[in-house]
Design a protein around this motif. Structure first.
Motif, PDB file in Angstrom:
ATOM      1  N   ILE A  94       0.885  -1.167   0.085  1.00 40.69           N
ATOM      2  CA  ILE A  94      -0.178   0.090  -0.258  1.00 40.69           C
ATOM      3  C   ILE A  94       0.976   1.430  -0.152  1.00 40.69           C
ATOM      4  O   ILE A  94       1.688   1.344   0.901  1.00 40.69           O
ATOM      5  CB  ILE A  94      -0.951   0.058   1.111  1.00 40.69           C
ATOM      6  CG1 ILE A  94      -1.833  -1.281   1.156  1.00 40.69           C
ATOM      7  CG2 ILE A  94      -1.752   1.422   1.358  1.00 40.69           C
ATOM      8  CD1 ILE A  94      -2.682  -1.536   2.131  1.00 40.69           C
ATOM      9  N   LEU A  95       0.710   2.019  -0.978  1.00 37.99           N
ATOM     10  CA  LEU A  95       1.604   3.356  -1.184  1.00 37.99           C
ATOM     11  C   LEU A  95       1.207   4.324  -0.144  1.00 37.99           C
ATOM     12  O   LEU A  95       2.055   5.008   0.307  1.00 37.99           O
ATOM     13  CB  LEU A  95       1.602   3.797  -2.680  1.00 37.99           C
ATOM     14  CG  LEU A  95       1.858   2.527  -3.606  1.00 37.99           C
ATOM     15  CD1 LEU A  95       1.885   3.286  -4.976  1.00 37.99           C
ATOM     16  CD2 LEU A  95       3.271   2.365  -3.425  1.00 37.99           C
ATOM     17  N   ASN A  96      -0.089   4.434   0.055  1.00 38.60           N
ATOM     18  CA  ASN A  96      -0.490   5.866   0.971  1.00 38.60           C
ATOM     19  C   ASN A  96       0.318   5.493   2.101  1.00 38.60           C
ATOM     20  O   ASN A  96       0.585   4.224   2.830  1.00 38.60           O
ATOM     21  CB  ASN A  96      -1.886   5.779   1.332  1.00 38.60           C
ATOM     22  CG  ASN A  96      -2.979   5.577  -0.001  1.00 38.60           C
ATOM     23  OD1 ASN A  96      -2.941   4.547  -0.488  1.00 38.60           O
ATOM     24  ND2 ASN A  96      -3.728   6.620  -0.056  1.00 38.60           N
ATOM     25  N   SER A  97       0.679   6.676   2.830  1.00 42.82           N
ATOM     26  CA  SER A  97       1.446   6.439   4.194  1.00 42.82           C
ATOM     27  C   SER A  97       0.354   6.254   5.282  1.00 42.82           C
ATOM     28  O   SER A  97      -0.859   6.651   5.090  1.00 42.82           O
ATOM     29  CB  SER A  97       2.231   7.556   4.330  1.00 42.82           C
ATOM     30  OG  SER A  97       1.525   8.841   4.664  1.00 42.82           O
ATOM     31  N   GLU A  98       0.692   5.909   6.670  1.00 40.85           N
ATOM     32  CA  GLU A  98      -0.083   5.834   7.689  1.00 40.85           C
ATOM     33  C   GLU A  98      -0.747   7.094   7.929  1.00 40.85           C
ATOM     34  O   GLU A  98      -1.859   7.321   8.075  1.00 40.85           O
ATOM     35  CB  GLU A  98       0.559   5.020   8.855  1.00 40.85           C
ATOM     36  CG  GLU A  98      -0.286   4.657   9.906  1.00 40.85           C
ATOM     37  CD  GLU A  98       0.467   4.274  11.282  1.00 40.85           C
ATOM     38  OE1 GLU A  98       1.488   3.561  11.008  1.00 40.85           O
ATOM     39  OE2 GLU A  98       0.108   4.298  12.119  1.00 40.85           O
ATOM     40  N   ARG A  99       0.044   8.076   8.117  1.00 41.31           N
ATOM     41  CA  ARG A  99      -0.308   9.411   8.462  1.00 41.31           C
ATOM     42  C   ARG A  99      -1.241   9.844   7.378  1.00 41.31           C
ATOM     43  O   ARG A  99      -2.374  10.564   7.807  1.00 41.31           O
ATOM     44  CB  ARG A  99       0.742  10.340   8.412  1.00 41.31           C
ATOM     45  CG  ARG A  99       0.665  11.711   9.027  1.00 41.31           C
ATOM     46  CD  ARG A  99       0.224  12.188  10.194  1.00 41.31           C
ATOM     47  NE  ARG A  99       1.551  11.938  11.155  1.00 41.31           N
ATOM     48  CZ  ARG A  99       2.373  12.704  11.496  1.00 41.31           C
ATOM     49  NH1 ARG A  99       2.483  13.762  11.184  1.00 41.31           N
ATOM     50  NH2 ARG A  99       3.389  12.475  12.011  1.00 41.31           N
ATOM     51  N   GLY A 100      -0.965   9.765   6.076  1.00 41.90           N
ATOM     52  CA  GLY A 100      -1.632  10.243   4.899  1.00 41.90           C
ATOM     53  C   GLY A 100      -3.215   9.614   5.216  1.00 41.90           C
ATOM     54  O   GLY A 100      -4.173  10.273   5.035  1.00 41.90           O
ATOM     55  N   LEU A 101      -3.271   8.398   5.262  1.00 45.06           N
ATOM     56  CA  LEU A 101      -4.447   7.700   5.437  1.00 45.06           C
ATOM     57  C   LEU A 101      -5.387   7.969   6.631  1.00 45.06           C
ATOM     58  O   LEU A 101      -6.448   8.446   6.355  1.00 45.06           O
ATOM     59  CB  LEU A 101      -4.270   6.139   5.363  1.00 45.06           C
ATOM     60  CG  LEU A 101      -4.099   5.430   4.279  1.00 45.06           C
ATOM     61  CD1 LEU A 101      -3.429   3.872   4.447  1.00 45.06           C
ATOM     62  CD2 LEU A 101      -5.225   5.417   3.258  1.00 45.06           C
ATOM     63  N   LYS A 102      -4.741   8.518   7.600  1.00 46.08           N
ATOM     64  CA  LYS A 102      -5.374   8.914   8.774  1.00 46.08           C
ATOM     65  C   LYS A 102      -6.057  10.278   8.646  1.00 46.08           C
ATOM     66  O   LYS A 102      -7.219  10.401   9.249  1.00 46.08           O
ATOM     67  CB  LYS A 102      -4.381   8.791  10.109  1.00 46.08           C
ATOM     68  CG  LYS A 102      -4.270   7.209  10.758  1.00 46.08           C
ATOM     69  CD  LYS A 102      -3.237   7.183  11.837  1.00 46.08           C
ATOM     70  CE  LYS A 102      -3.148   5.852  12.344  1.00 46.08           C
ATOM     71  NZ  LYS A 102      -2.284   5.755  13.315  1.00 46.08           N
ATOM     72  N   TYR A 103      -5.159  10.949   7.730  1.00 41.71           N
ATOM     73  CA  TYR A 103      -5.833  12.440   7.598  1.00 41.71           C
ATOM     74  C   TYR A 103      -7.075  12.336   6.953  1.00 41.71           C
ATOM     75  O   TYR A 103      -8.259  12.922   6.949  1.00 41.71           O
ATOM     76  CB  TYR A 103      -4.920  13.251   6.621  1.00 41.71           C
ATOM     77  CG  TYR A 103      -3.793  13.914   7.577  1.00 41.71           C
ATOM     78  CD1 TYR A 103      -4.298  14.822   8.442  1.00 41.71           C
ATOM     79  CD2 TYR A 103      -2.448  13.914   7.419  1.00 41.71           C
ATOM     80  CE1 TYR A 103      -3.598  15.560   9.413  1.00 41.71           C
ATOM     81  CE2 TYR A 103      -1.602  14.775   8.060  1.00 41.71           C
ATOM     82  CZ  TYR A 103      -1.983  15.360   9.174  1.00 41.71           C
ATOM     83  OH  TYR A 103      -1.085  16.317   9.851  1.00 41.71           O
ATOM     84  N   LEU A 104      -7.414  11.427   6.075  1.00 49.52           N
ATOM     85  CA  LEU A 104      -8.680  11.075   5.306  1.00 49.52           C
ATOM     86  C   LEU A 104      -9.740  10.673   6.051  1.00 49.52           C
ATOM     87  O   LEU A 104     -10.747  10.942   5.714  1.00 49.52           O
ATOM     88  CB  LEU A 104      -8.329   9.815   4.035  1.00 49.52           C
ATOM     89  CG  LEU A 104      -7.341  10.544   2.963  1.00 49.52           C
ATOM     90  CD1 LEU A 104      -7.304   9.379   2.025  1.00 49.52           C
ATOM     91  CD2 LEU A 104      -7.578  11.730   2.416  1.00 49.52           C
ATOM     92  N   ILE A 105      -9.497  10.377   7.156  1.00 52.88           N
ATOM     93  CA  ILE A 105     -10.586  10.025   8.337  1.00 52.88           C
ATOM     94  C   ILE A 105     -11.612  11.199   8.344  1.00 52.88           C
ATOM     95  O   ILE A 105     -12.598  11.062   8.253  1.00 52.88           O
ATOM     96  CB  ILE A 105     -10.469   9.374   9.546  1.00 52.88           C
ATOM     97  CG1 ILE A 105      -9.596   7.928   9.200  1.00 52.88           C
ATOM     98  CG2 ILE A 105     -11.305   9.114  10.466  1.00 52.88           C
ATOM     99  CD1 ILE A 105      -8.977   7.216  10.513  1.00 52.88           C
ATOM    100  N   SER A 106     -10.900  12.377   8.788  1.00 55.01           N
ATOM    101  CA  SER A 106     -11.688  13.538   8.929  1.00 55.01           C
ATOM    102  C   SER A 106     -11.003  14.665   8.062  1.00 55.01           C
ATOM    103  O   SER A 106     -10.028  15.293   8.545  1.00 55.01           O
ATOM    104  CB  SER A 106     -11.489  14.226  10.273  1.00 55.01           C
ATOM    105  OG  SER A 106     -11.787  13.149  11.343  1.00 55.01           O
ATOM    106  N   PRO A 107     -11.529  14.485   6.758  1.00 52.84           N
ATOM    107  CA  PRO A 107     -10.950  15.326   5.847  1.00 52.84           C
ATOM    108  C   PRO A 107     -10.917  17.041   5.755  1.00 52.84           C
ATOM    109  O   PRO A 107     -10.649  17.468   4.847  1.00 52.84           O
ATOM    110  CB  PRO A 107     -11.632  14.719   4.273  1.00 52.84           C
ATOM    111  CG  PRO A 107     -12.736  14.243   4.862  1.00 52.84           C
ATOM    112  CD  PRO A 107     -12.800  13.933   6.218  1.00 52.84           C
ATOM    113  N   ASP A 108     -11.414  17.372   6.850  1.00 54.79           N
ATOM    114  CA  ASP A 108     -11.626  18.894   7.134  1.00 54.79           C
ATOM    115  C   ASP A 108     -10.219  19.338   7.609  1.00 54.79           C
ATOM    116  O   ASP A 108     -10.235  20.469   8.161  1.00 54.79           O
ATOM    117  CB  ASP A 108     -12.833  19.280   7.958  1.00 54.79           C
ATOM    118  CG  ASP A 108     -12.899  18.522   9.262  1.00 54.79           C
ATOM    119  OD1 ASP A 108     -12.173  17.624   9.352  1.00 54.79           O
ATOM    120  OD2 ASP A 108     -13.544  19.084  10.152  1.00 54.79           O
TER     121      ASP A 108
END
Ligand SMILES: C[S@@+](CC[C@H](N)C(=O)[O-])C[C@H]1O[C@@H](n2cnc3c(N)ncnc32)[C@H](O)[C@@H]1O
Ligand code: SF4
Length: 318
Positions: free
Chosen positions: A245-259
């Motif tokens: 999986i190319l997305n980083s862990e931090r990047g994915l976590k940001y997408l949980i609350s995309p505001d």
């Protein structure tokens, strides 16, 4: 990337953090809206078929390079099928320029000419995203992103036979390390994420996959998923288990609350009408943005190590 190019990156980071200047590092340029598919989730307006001319693209690339950008992604439509005429000035959409897909007479330029042009201007890498509906083994891009939207659901979203075509065409590409998959998660394919992960994991032709969520098109939210957090937790779980999986862990976590506060100015976008935007051209849905790169750009601004390594390893591949 050579040493000089590698050194540019900390210099760029130093400038953006300490001078407060918003200097783009990457450019996304939409070179055509013509496409042989009509995917259910597609955000591209294809009503007036048009391709930029080679000289227009050259002008935009030089402008972006001078702004500081060093990585370029050619987008469509189906950018890999680009056939661009010459000339600096645009005519009316689809009328005065002989750039219509498949109908070009005389001299025209292809996607490979654009990648060569970008490198000659000084860009460190040129990437292309494709629907892989045709043999793209001739691409000379530094990296190719192949869109995959499920196993069974790929055809539901992209059309009959699309998945078989993708499988056949990725197998023809001579450098699998330069091919990554890109999945846009929506209500149709949400239950196939794990199947796609297994497919990518086993495939010798794909080096990894990046995930995005569907962004609404013309206000249409029916394809949006409403439980991103659970989906992201599943993806993170697979990532921990070593899936590609190319997305980083931090990047994915940001997408949980995309505001979250965006740093999308790290990419400048050039749209088909020749306009240049710092960050996304359409900021209507910023607060619910599903694009993986919005999380990655924020993570890059945070100096997240995993994001930096993942970005570099994709771009340094031979
Ligand atoms: C616009 S397409 C152009 C390249 C090529 N035609 C393809 O499909 O790969 C680039 C990427 O954007 C994704 N995309 C299209 N519409 C989208 C939307 N509404 N939200 C999020 N991603 C989208 C596609 O799935 C594809 O991976
Ligand atoms: S192949 Fe790409 S550009 Fe064409 S319709 Fe599908 S998402 Fe849109």
């Amino acid at each position: 990337m050579n040493i000089k190019q590698l050194l540019y990156l900390p210099l760029w980071y130093f400038k953006i953090r300490f001078s407060g200047k918003q200097i783009p590092l990457q450019t996304v340029i939409f070179i055509t809206n013509e496409c042989n598919y009509n995917c259910k989730h597609c955000c591209v307006d294809k009503t007036k078929p048009y391709s930029m001319t080679y000289d227009e693209i050259k002008e935009h690339l030089i402008y972006s390079y001078n702004q500081g950008s060093r990585f370029v992604d050619f987008e469509g439509g189906e950018g890999g099928k680009y056939k661009g005429g010459r000339g600096k000035y645009r005519g009316k959409y689809g009328k005065e320029l002989d750039t219509k897909l498949g109908e070009v007479t005389g001299e025209y330029k292809t996607i490979n000419d654009l990648c060569t042009l970008a490198k000659s201007i000084g860009f460190y890498s040129a990437t292309v995203t494709t629907n892989a509906s045709y043999d793209f083994s001739y691409f000379n891009a530094d990296h190719v992103f192949v869109s995959i939207d499920g196993i069974k659901t790929h055809d539901i979203i992209r059309g009959k036979g699309a998945f078989e075509a993708l499988k056949a065409n990725i197998a023809k590409f001579p450098a699998p390390r330069k091919v990554s998959a890109n999945m846009v998660i929506n209500q149709i394919n949400r239950d196939e994420i794990e199947a796609v992960l297994e497919f990518v994991q086993k495939s010798p032709y794909i080096n990894g996959i990046s995930f995005n969520f569907y962004n609404p098109v013309n206000g249409e939210t029916a394809l949006c998923v409403n439980d991103r957090e659970a989906i992201i937790k599943t993806i993170l779980n697979y990532k921990k288990r070593g899936y590609k999986i190319l997305n980083s862990e931090r990047g994915l976590k940001y997408l949980i609350s995309p505001d979250f506060k965006k740093d999308c100015w790290i990419t400048n976008f050039i749209t088909l009408d020749g306009k240049c935007y710092s960050g996304c051209p359409d900021k209507t849905y910023c607060n619910i943005c599903g694009l993986g790169m919005s999380g990655e750009m924020r993570a890059l601004y945070d100096f997240n190590f995993q994001t930096i390594l993942s970005g570099l390893s994709l771009r340094c591949r031979k």
